[in-house]
Structures are given as structure tokens and as C-alpha cells.
Design a protein around this motif. Structure first.
Motif, short mmCIF file in Angstrom:
data_model
loop_
_atom_site.label_atom_id
_atom_site.label_comp_id
_atom_site.label_asym_id
_atom_site.label_seq_id
_atom_site.Cartn_x
_atom_site.Cartn_y
_atom_site.Cartn_z
N LEU A 1 0.69 -1.11 0.05
CA LEU A 1 0.01 -0.17 0.06
C LEU A 1 0.75 1.27 -0.16
CD1 LEU A 1 -2.80 -1.31 2.10
CD2 LEU A 1 -2.98 -0.30 -0.08
N VAL A 2 2.01 1.26 0.64
CA VAL A 2 2.98 2.40 0.84
C VAL A 2 3.22 2.55 -0.57
CG1 VAL A 2 4.95 3.40 1.66
CG2 VAL A 2 3.22 2.44 3.45
N ILE A 3 3.85 1.45 -1.43
CA ILE A 3 4.45 1.88 -2.51
C ILE A 3 3.60 2.35 -3.44
CG2 ILE A 3 5.57 0.44 -4.40
CD1 ILE A 3 6.96 -1.29 -2.42
N ALA A 4 2.28 1.73 -3.52
CA ALA A 4 1.44 1.96 -4.46
C ALA A 4 1.03 3.57 -4.25
CB ALA A 4 0.10 1.15 -4.14
N LEU A 5 0.84 3.84 -2.91
CA LEU A 5 0.48 5.24 -2.69
C LEU A 5 1.45 6.21 -2.93
CD1 LEU A 5 -2.07 6.47 -1.24
CD2 LEU A 5 -0.83 6.63 0.87
N VAL A 6 2.70 5.94 -2.89
CA VAL A 6 3.86 6.77 -3.34
C VAL A 6 3.88 7.04 -4.79
CG1 VAL A 6 6.21 7.04 -3.51
CG2 VAL A 6 5.38 6.28 -1.49
N LEU B 1 1.16 10.88 -9.06
CA LEU B 1 0.74 10.61 -10.24
C LEU B 1 -0.64 11.02 -10.63
CD1 LEU B 1 1.97 9.67 -12.92
CD2 LEU B 1 1.02 7.59 -12.53
N GLY B 2 -1.65 10.50 -9.52
CA GLY B 2 -2.95 11.16 -9.89
C GLY B 2 -3.23 12.61 -9.63
N LEU B 3 -2.60 13.07 -8.74
CA LEU B 3 -2.69 14.71 -8.26
C LEU B 3 -2.17 15.33 -9.67
CD1 LEU B 3 -1.63 14.97 -4.70
CD2 LEU B 3 -3.81 15.05 -5.71
N TRP B 4 -1.00 14.88 -10.20
CA TRP B 4 -0.65 15.47 -11.42
C TRP B 4 -1.20 15.62 -12.72
CZ3 TRP B 4 1.52 13.59 -15.92
CH2 TRP B 4 2.26 14.65 -16.79
N ILE B 5 -1.84 14.20 -12.67
CA ILE B 5 -2.69 14.07 -13.82
C ILE B 5 -3.94 14.82 -13.63
CG2 ILE B 5 -4.30 12.32 -15.11
CD1 ILE B 5 -2.28 10.22 -14.51
N TRP C 1 -4.14 8.91 -20.42
CA TRP C 1 -4.36 7.61 -20.90
C TRP C 1 -3.65 6.48 -20.02
CZ3 TRP C 1 0.53 5.28 -20.82
CH2 TRP C 1 1.58 6.10 -20.78
N ILE C 2 -2.89 7.13 -18.90
CA ILE C 2 -2.11 6.32 -17.74
C ILE C 2 -3.32 5.58 -17.08
CG2 ILE C 2 -0.81 6.31 -15.82
CD1 ILE C 2 0.94 8.58 -17.18
N VAL C 3 -4.42 6.50 -16.84
CA VAL C 3 -5.55 6.02 -15.89
C VAL C 3 -6.08 4.64 -16.66
CG1 VAL C 3 -7.95 6.76 -14.86
CG2 VAL C 3 -5.93 8.33 -14.97
N PRO D 1 -4.54 1.04 -9.17
CA PRO D 1 -5.74 1.57 -10.29
C PRO D 1 -6.78 2.55 -9.40
CG PRO D 1 -5.07 -0.77 -11.06
CD PRO D 1 -4.50 -0.45 -9.62
N SER D 2 -6.99 1.85 -8.10
CA SER D 2 -8.16 2.35 -7.65
C SER D 2 -7.84 3.58 -6.95
CB SER D 2 -9.06 1.69 -6.52
OG SER D 2 -8.09 0.93 -5.94
N ILE D 3 -6.45 3.67 -6.29
CA ILE D 3 -6.09 4.99 -5.91
C ILE D 3 -6.04 6.18 -6.96
CG2 ILE D 3 -4.00 6.09 -4.42
CD1 ILE D 3 -3.53 3.38 -3.39
N LEU D 4 -5.19 5.58 -7.98
CA LEU D 4 -4.98 6.42 -9.21
C LEU D 4 -6.18 7.24 -9.85
CD1 LEU D 4 -2.70 7.67 -11.02
CD2 LEU D 4 -3.15 5.83 -12.45
N SER D 5 -7.43 6.25 -10.06
CA SER D 5 -8.49 6.89 -10.83
C SER D 5 -9.23 7.68 -9.86
CB SER D 5 -9.19 5.62 -11.37
OG SER D 5 -9.62 4.70 -10.34
N ASN D 6 -9.28 7.26 -8.56
CA ASN D 6 -10.14 7.96 -7.81
C ASN D 6 -9.50 9.36 -7.49
OD1 ASN D 6 -12.02 5.67 -7.20
ND2 ASN D 6 -12.17 6.26 -5.26
N THR D 7 -8.26 9.54 -7.26
CA THR D 7 -7.54 10.67 -7.13
C THR D 7 -7.68 11.60 -8.42
OG1 THR D 7 -5.59 9.43 -5.85
CG2 THR D 7 -5.23 11.88 -6.57
N VAL D 8 -7.57 10.89 -9.61
CA VAL D 8 -7.86 11.90 -10.78
C VAL D 8 -9.13 12.32 -10.68
CG1 VAL D 8 -7.73 11.98 -13.31
CG2 VAL D 8 -5.86 10.63 -12.17
N ALA D 9 -10.13 11.51 -10.51
CA ALA D 9 -11.43 11.97 -10.51
C ALA D 9 -11.68 12.99 -9.49
CB ALA D 9 -12.56 10.65 -10.38
N GLY D 10 -11.09 12.74 -8.25
CA GLY D 10 -11.44 13.57 -7.20
C GLY D 10 -10.79 15.14 -7.42
#
Lengths: 231, 366, 260
Positions: free
Chosen positions: C39-44, C49-53, C61-63, C111-120
Motif C-alpha cells: 500500500l505504501v509503494i502504491a500510494l507513493v 501521479l493522480g494529483l498531477w494528472i 491514458w495512464i488512468v 488503479p483504484s488510488i490513481l483513478s479516484n485521485t484523478v476523478a477527485g
């Protein structure tokens, strides 16, 4: 029984592996298919009245969402082994996997149905009532058809998730495509033996794509009015 | 002072939103940009604080070229109010108002104290300070939006249709308070609206833009009403402009007649006239009584009143005086003093005589 | 059967480790360790990445690419990576199993951290973002002072579903001979010791529920009350009785704990 020479263990040999074990693999595919589909259908049939209740009576909604959210929190492997003692079945009953998958489907779809029905505009509902629909007729002939796109979106998630979760049941000995991973793992004690693993992944992805496409097709047939409007 | 010098905004696809705009918004005044949708009024506004960068031309803020400093520093010197307020939902009202002071590093306590002051200034209960935007109505949020823009006391304010998302009654109220606030503060304001009535009510000068981003006319409201330069402006300014223009002409001191009255709660006198004015004990008019409907000797009660008539203020505009006459059920327009007490009555004929006695129609509002 | 499960669980020897056997506490520790690392690695990886996207709207496309991973069956992915990587680590340690497992867990959590961060971040009201820039905030200030706090409910729900997914998949990792609470399930199955198997299931379910509850509490105290709508009733202006559950916003991608 299985030749383990270098060529046949190549990842690209999965097609040869399939041909060599055709009847067994087709059996796994069939088991996997019905395990993916039937629980979603059962789940939908249960979710429709529950979702309707959560909309009809406001006080039902919060506890209903808490319970379904809780069920969805339980990891699948845990739910598989917990179903038999909870329902008084044998520890390894052929029913436990479809039941567990139905539980997941209901949990997911109740929220979807409730939200889908909630998305029907109050004007539409009032118009339907004013025209003279009784509550039951209004539900089946007005509210449900309008909620179909939202519900199908949920069905797609449920069915694709199921295809993946079913493989977990393969690790505790139930027949489905997950067994191909089991075989690949057991045959890889000294050197990697890829064909069944690759075959399993490919068949799972294909199955998910086909079932997803079928749900989309049904959605299209059920909502002709959406095709009339270019989006 | 804000000055547009040949400011142009052309998008890559070739559409021109603003075309070589020359415009000056004088210090301490409200300049309203008005026009149909697609006329580039919002684009022009947003070019001032560089939310949109001009393609060519210069926009001056006093003697500074706005392009000469980093955009965020420019924006901190310019108050900005937008249609849906755009309050930060995760911050309390007081912290929303203190946004810019926090950004420029003002001491937190000082910034909050100033925010509380502004909260009252825009007419909100200090109890709102600890609430969140989601707990406020649209009109209340818009007041907070204005307070937030004022927080760092910027000399310049940009307002992009700030009152168009609230209902008409609240909008009217917000406009009145905005004018009162501007009387106290004297900011240099550029205000965008699509509503010509709002433009005429608020603007010291009004710039009418036509589609394609060209300036059609820049004039004080009265002149805009009396002398639109072309058919487009005339059409946009709309009907009733002769009548509305009277709103910019003082009626001077209206000669009035004494009006017989009855005080609320007293008994009805036997009167031969058919309409009688009811006043409260301080002398403020309350409404008209139709004597033919009421029994003689009855007590004057609230429910008997006809409240249709508007009141003209002595020293007010011709429009107010004429409207008081036209709206009064008795045909007699009531004139009151600044504190709302009855002075007397006049008639439409007399007000029209005043209008006809004006030196020259062209000088209306001049 | 339930009685047997209860007595298995209440037997103190099952909780303590011996030289030959790892007890419940030991396996719980291993389970948490594997999960936390992933989880730590995935979060890092996924959060910045999600905030930036989300902030720049670039490289979306990364999402889609990350979401495509969810279409793969997690068991298949796990077995595949184990047979690829494990042979390189034959020896005394279980590194050959830990590494592929961690890779799979990270892949499933992203995927869930990334896509939710981007969507958020993308879901932040346009007027709010416009006002933030208009007040004179710089890009990073808008991202960290406005967009991130407003995206927190969705980021949290993404992290919560990633956590559930990792806990669930870490259980299955026992199937490829790794430690963790899944050991009891697969050992119980192999030894036909069903009380042990069912106890394992119970422990895993309890772990998932407790972790989700803890994260929900953390979310409650991190997310602004202005966003959650958890404001005192007396303070309300009289509308919006119940704030929408932020989880329903990304319903179609978010609710599948193991839709890997």
C-alpha cells in the motif's frame, strides 16, 4: 502424461495446451461462465425489490447501504469458506461459491438499483402518476426502464468482477478456469510451465469481454430511445 | 484606472472573442460591460487579471502593464467575484474571506479579525463565520464572495455576473447593498452582466459590446438611454427607454397639495371624496381607503388598505414621481420626505408638465 | 461446526508461534507487513501521479492503462509472476515469493488510488478552481490548498478499496506458499481441518472490516466538515439534509474489492 520439454513450456504454447486438454478446458470454461452469470442474475432479482424498498422508504436506505457495504468489504476467499458454516452446508459444498458470488452481486446491485431509481426525475414520476399508473405499473413500465442504463453499468461491474473472483474459488479446489492456474503452479516446481497459466488469463479476459459485451447488447435492446439521441 | 489598449483575444481556431478593444475604466467608478452572449464581455474582464491572456494589445492598471508581473501577483491586487461565488467548500466562511490575506502572509489573527469586519459589512450575521459554504443560501454565498474579494482591500474589483444566479428579489437587494458599499469604498470596478437593467442601475458608465468583441458604445446610462448610437444599441437597450431615462432626471422640488389623512386605528371620518390616505402615527403613508366600501364610523384596519401606490421622494427622480401618480388608485401621487413622512400629493398631469418643461429632450441626464 | 471453530480460535496455542508453526499473531503480522509495504509503494506512486494528472489533465491514458490491469484475474497474475520470479531466488528465504506477491499487490492497489485521485481532482467545481486562480493562487497552491482537500473523500475511498483488495489478495498469496492469515485457510483445506479453515476465513474477514473501519474513522477526522456535510443540524441553512455518499460518485469502478 504431460510433456515438459522446453518447447511445450513456452508461454506461446497455450493453444497447443488447450488442444491437448480440450474437453477439460472447455468444461472449466463452462463452469466459469455459469458461475459468473447465474449469481449476477440471482443478485439482480433480489436487488430489484431491495433497491425499490430503499427508495420507497427513506429510512431503509442508510442501513441497507451500510449492510451491503459491509458485505462487500469481506474478501472473497473468506466469504467462500464462511458461507457453509453460516448456512449449515458441508465445508466444501458446490453451492458455497455461487451463493457467495450472489451475495456480492446483491450487495453491489442494491445500491445501483436504488441510485438508478433515484435518478428518475420527480417530474417524470408525477406525470406517470397523473396519467393513471398504479404504483406497481409505474415501477415496471416507467421507473425501471428509465433506470436501465444505470443498472446495466452496475451489472457490467458485477459480471466482470465475478469472472475474476471465480478464479479464487479455483485455489480451494472448485472447477473453473482458476484450476488452470493451479495446474500451472503445480507443474512449475522446477522450471516455469507457462501454457495453462497464460491460457487461463487469456480465457478469463475473453470471457469478461464477451459477457460485458452481452450486457451492453441487452442494454441497447432494452433502451431503444437512447439510440435515437446522438450523444 | 484600468485601460484596454488595442486588446485582442483570438483563439487558435480563428474565432475572435475580443477585437482591438480600447476602453478606460476610471478610478473609483463602476464600469459595466454588457452585451449579448458571445460579445466577449467576460473574456475582456478575465483579460484584466490575466485569467485569459490577451493575444495582442496591452491592458494597463494605472501606469503598470499587467503583463509585466507574474499573473498570481497581479491577481492578488485585484478583487474577483464570479457568478456562483466559487467559495472553497472545505473552508469556513471566515477563512474563505481571509483567503488573499493568508496568501500574502498577513498575520492569521489580524486576517480573521478583518474578515469578521467584512462579514458584517456585507450584511451577514457574524454567527456565519464558523459555518461552511454548503450551509449558506445562494444569496448569502454571493455576499461572502464579495467580502472575500474585498479582504485584501484591493483598489480594483472585477465582478463577473455576480448576481445573476440568485432570484430576482435577492438580486435587487444585493444590487442596492452593492451600491451602498461602493459609496463607502469607492473602488475601481469592472462589472460584467447580460442584463441591461442591471447595467443601467449599477453603472457609472456602461460599455455595450457587440458579438465579435467590438465596442458598440461607451456612455453613462442616461446617455445610453437617450442617445443610443445605432440600431444594435437601441435594440439592446430595449423598450421603455424614454420612461427609464426619467430615472436619471431630478424632479426638483415638486409642488404638492395637502392630502387629507386618517391615522390607523382611528375611526373613519365622513368624507365626500371616495379615496382617503391612511398614515401611521409618525405620518408615514400606509395605503389608501376606498370610502364607498367601508361603513361610516368604522375603525381603520390593515385589511381595508389598498397598497398599490408607490411613493415619490421629494428631491427624487421624475420617474419616481410619475410612477407614484400612475400607480396610485386615487390618481394622486404621494410625495414623502427623506424619512418617509407625508409631504403632500401631486398628479400625473403636473409631473408631465414638469417633463415637458425640460429645456431639451437631448439634455436628459446631462 | 461453529462450536469447533470457536474452540479452535480460543485455543491459546493457536495464537502463539512455536519453532515449527507460526501462530495467529505471527501470521497476522506477516499479513499486515505484506499489505502495508504494497500500500505504501502504491500510494507513493499513484497519489502524486493522480494529483498531477488531475491537475494538469495531461497523460490521462495512464488512468485507462492502469484500469486495464483490473481486467486481469488476480490469481492468474499472482501465479504467473511467482513462476517467473521465484526460480531466480531458490534458497533459504521466501524472497522469491515475496517479490512477485508485492508486485501483484502494488499493481492491484494502484488503479483504484490513481483513478479516484484523478476523478477527485477533476471533480472539483470549476467555479471553485476559477476563484482560486482568480484570488492569485499559484498552480501548486491551487493543487494543494484547494483541489487536494476537496478530492480527499474520493482519494480516501480509492485508498480504502485498494486496502481491501490488497488484504484479500494477500490472503490468496498463501496459496503460493507465502505466510499470512490465508495460511490457515489453505492449510486447513489441505489437512481437512475445517475448523482451522473457517477460523482463517473469519480472521481475514475481521481484519478487512477492522481496517476499513479505522480508515473510515481517519477519513472522518481528515476531511473537512464543509465537504462531508457533517455539520451540526442547528447550523444548517435548511437544505441538503444528507450529503451524498462520496463513494457513489465513482460507483462503477470503485466497489469491486477483487475485480482485479
Amino acid at each position: 502424461m504431460i510433456p515438459l520439454d522446453a518447447a511445450s513450456s513456452s508461454p506461446w504454447h497455450f493453444w497447443g495446451y488447450f488442444l491437448d486438454h480440450r474437453s477439460q478446458d472447455l468444461g472449466y470454461l463452462w463452469d466459469h461462465t455459469w458461475l459468473s452469470v447465474v449469481p449476477v442474475v440471482v443478485g439482480l432479482l433480489l436487488a430489484l425489490p431491495l433497491g425499490w424498498l430503499s427508495r420507497r422508504y427513506n429510512w431503509v436506505y442508510p442501513p441497507m447501504m451500510s449492510i451491503t457495504g459491509l458485505l462487500y468489504t469481506i474478501p472473497s476467499i473468506a466469504l467462500f469458506v464462511l458461507i457453509p458454516p453460516l448456512l449449515g452446508l458441508d465445508p466444501l459444498s458446490p453451492l458455497q461459491v455461487p451463493i457467495a458470488l450472489s451475495v456480492y452481486s446483491v450487495a453491489l446491485l442494491v445500491r445501483v438499483v436504488a441510485d438508478g431509481l433515484g435518478a428518475v426525475s420527480p417530474e417524470t414520476l408525477q406525470a406517470a402518476t397523473a396519467i393513471g399508473f398504479k404504483p406497481l405499473g409505474r415501477f415496471f413500465r416507467v421507473e425501471l426502464p428509465i433506470a436501465v442504463p444505470v443498472i446495466t453499468a452496475g451489472l457490467r461491474v458485477a459480471i466482470v468482477a465475478n469472472v475474476s473472483i471465480v478464479t479464487v474459488a479455483g485455489t480451494i479446489g472448485f472447477d473453473n478456469l482458476g484450476r488452470l492456474f493451479d495446474e500451472g503452479f503445480k507443474l512449475s516446481t522446477d522450471t516455469p510451465y507457462y501454457p495453462p497459466i497464460i491460457l487461463g488469463i487469456i480465457l478469463c479476459v475473453l470471457l469478461a469481454l464477451v459477457l460485458d459485451g452481452l450486457v451492453l447488447l441487452v442494454n441497447r435492446l432494452l433502451t431503444p430511445w437512447r439510440r435515437a439521441v446522438p450523444t | 484606472m484600468i485601460r484596454f489598449d488595442q486588446a485582442t483575444k483570438r483563439y487558435p481556431d480563428g474565432t475572435v472573442a475580443v477585437d482591438e478593444l480600447d476602453l478606460e475604466a476610471p478610478s473609483g467608478k463602476i464600469t459595466v460591460l454588457v452585451g449579448p452572449s458571445g460579445c466577449g464581455k467576460t473574456t475582456s474582464l478575465r483579460m484584466i487579471n490575466r485569467m485569459i491572456e490577451p493575444t495582442s494589445g496591452t491592458i494597463w492598471l494605472d501606469d503598470t502593464d499587467t503583463a509585466s508581473m507574474p499573473a498570481h501577483e497581479l491577481r492578488r491586487q485585484i478583487g474577483y467575484v464570479i457568478q456562483h461565488a466559487g467559495l472553497f467548500p472545505h473552508r469556513t466562511i471566515v477563512d474563505n474571506i481571509a483567503t488573499v490575506p493568508f496568501l500574502i502572509g498577513t498575520d492569521k489573527r489580524q486576517a480573521r479579525a478583518r474578515a469578521m469586519e467584512l462579514l458584517e459589512r456585507v450584511g451577514l450575521d457574524p454567527a456565519f463565520a464558523k459555518r461552511y459554504p454548503g450551509q449558506l443560501s445562494g444569496g448569502q454565498q454571493q455576499r461572502v464572495g464579495v467580502a472575500r474579494a474585498l479582504a485584501a482591500d484591493p483598489p480594483v474589483m472585477l465582478m463577473d455576473e455576480p448576481f445573476s444566479a440568485v432570484d430576482p428579489v435577492v438580486r435587487d437587494q444585493l444590487q442596492d447593498e452593492f451600491l451602498r458599499l461602493q459609496d463607502e469604498l469607492g473602488k475601481t470596478i469592472v462589472f460584467v452582466t447580460h442584463d441591461i437593467d442591471e447595467a443601467i442601475k449599477l453603472g457609472d458608465q456602461v460599455a455595450v459590446l457587440r458579438v465579435g468583441g467590438r465596442l458598440a458604445q461607451l456612455a453613462p446610462p442616461a446617455e445610453l438611454l437617450s442617445r443610443p448610437v445605432d440600431a444594435f444599441v437601441a435594440g439592446f437597450v430595449g423598450r421603455d427607454r424614454g420612461y427609464r431615462a426619467l430615472g436619471f432626471t431630478s424632479a426638483g422640488t415638486i409642488v404638492t397639495r395637502d392630502e387629507p389623512t386618517v391615522t390607523m386605528g382611528e375611526s373613519l371620518p365622513g368624507s365626500d371624496g371616495s379615496w382617503l390616505l391612511a398614515v401611521d402615527p409618525s405620518g408615514a403613508p400606509q395605503g389608501w381607503l376606498h370610502l364607498a366600501d367601508e361603513p361610516h364610523g368604522g375603525v381603520v384596519e390593515d385589511r381595508m388598505l389598498y397598497r398599490g401606490g408607490t411613493l415619490a421622494t421629494q428631491g427624487g427622480t421624475l420617474r419616481g414621481a410619475l410612477d407614484a401618480c400612475l400607480s396610485s388608485p386615487s390618481g394622486r401621487g404621494i410625495v414623502v420626505d427623506d424619512s418617509g413622512r407625508l409631504i403632500g400629493s401631486t398628479t400625473a398631469r403636473e409631473v408631465l408638465a414638469l417633463i415637458e418643461g425640460l429645456p431639451d429632450a437631448a439634455e436628459v441626464g446631462a | 461446526m461453529i462450536g469447533d471453530v470457536f474452540s479452535w480460535l480460543s485455543d491459546p496455542t493457536h495464537w502463539q508461534s512455536t519453532n515449527f508453526d507460526t501462530g495467529i499473531w505471527g501470521q497476522l503480522g506477516a499479513h499486515l507487513r505484506y499489505s502495508a509495504i504494497a500500500l505504501v509503494i502504491a500510494l507513493v506512486i499513484a497519489l502524486p501521479l493522480g494529483l498531477w494528472i488531475g491537475h494538469t489533465n495531461k497523460a490521462t491514458w495512464i488512468v485507462s492503462a492502469a484500469n486495464a490491469i483490473r481486467a486481469l484475474p488476480s490469481v492468474g497474475l499472482l501465479v504467473l509472476l511467482v513462476v517467473i520470479i521465484a526460480p531466480h531466488f531458490y534458497g533459504r528465504t521466501d524472497t522469491g515469493y515475496v517479490i512477485p506477491t508485492e508486485i501483484v499487490l502494488v499493481l492491484l492497489a494502484i488503479p483504484s488510488i490513481l483513478s479516484n485521485t484523478v476523478a477527485g481532482v477533476q471533480n472539483v467545481d470549476r467555479a471553485v478552481r476559477d476563484a482560486a486562480y482568480g484570488m492569485g493562487m499559484t498552480g501548486p497552491q491551487v493543487l494543494f490548498r484547494v483541489e487536494t482537500p476537496n478530492a480527499l473523500p474520493l482519494i480516501f475511498s480509492g485508498f480504502r478499496s485498494a486496502t481491501l483488495q490488497v488484504i484479500a489478495t494477500a490472503t490468496i498469496a498463501s496459496y503460493v506458499t507465502l505466510g499470512g492469515l490465508g495460511r490457515f485457510i489453505y492449510d486447513g483445506l489441505a489437512q481437512q481441518d475445517y475448523p482451522q479453515m473457517i477460523s482463517g476465513g473469519l480472521l481475514v474477514a475481521a481484519l478487512a472490516l477492522i481496517l476499513d473501519l479505522l480508515l473510515a474513522l481517519l477519513q472522518r477526522y481528515t476531511v473537512s466538515r464543509g465537504i462531508t456535510g457533517r455539520t451540526r443540524r442547528s447550523d444548517r441553512a435548511g437544505h441538503s439534509d444528507e450529503a451524498p455518499d462520496p463513494r457513489s460518485a465513482v460507483l462503477t469502478e470503485d466497489l469491486a474489492p477483487e475485480a482485479a
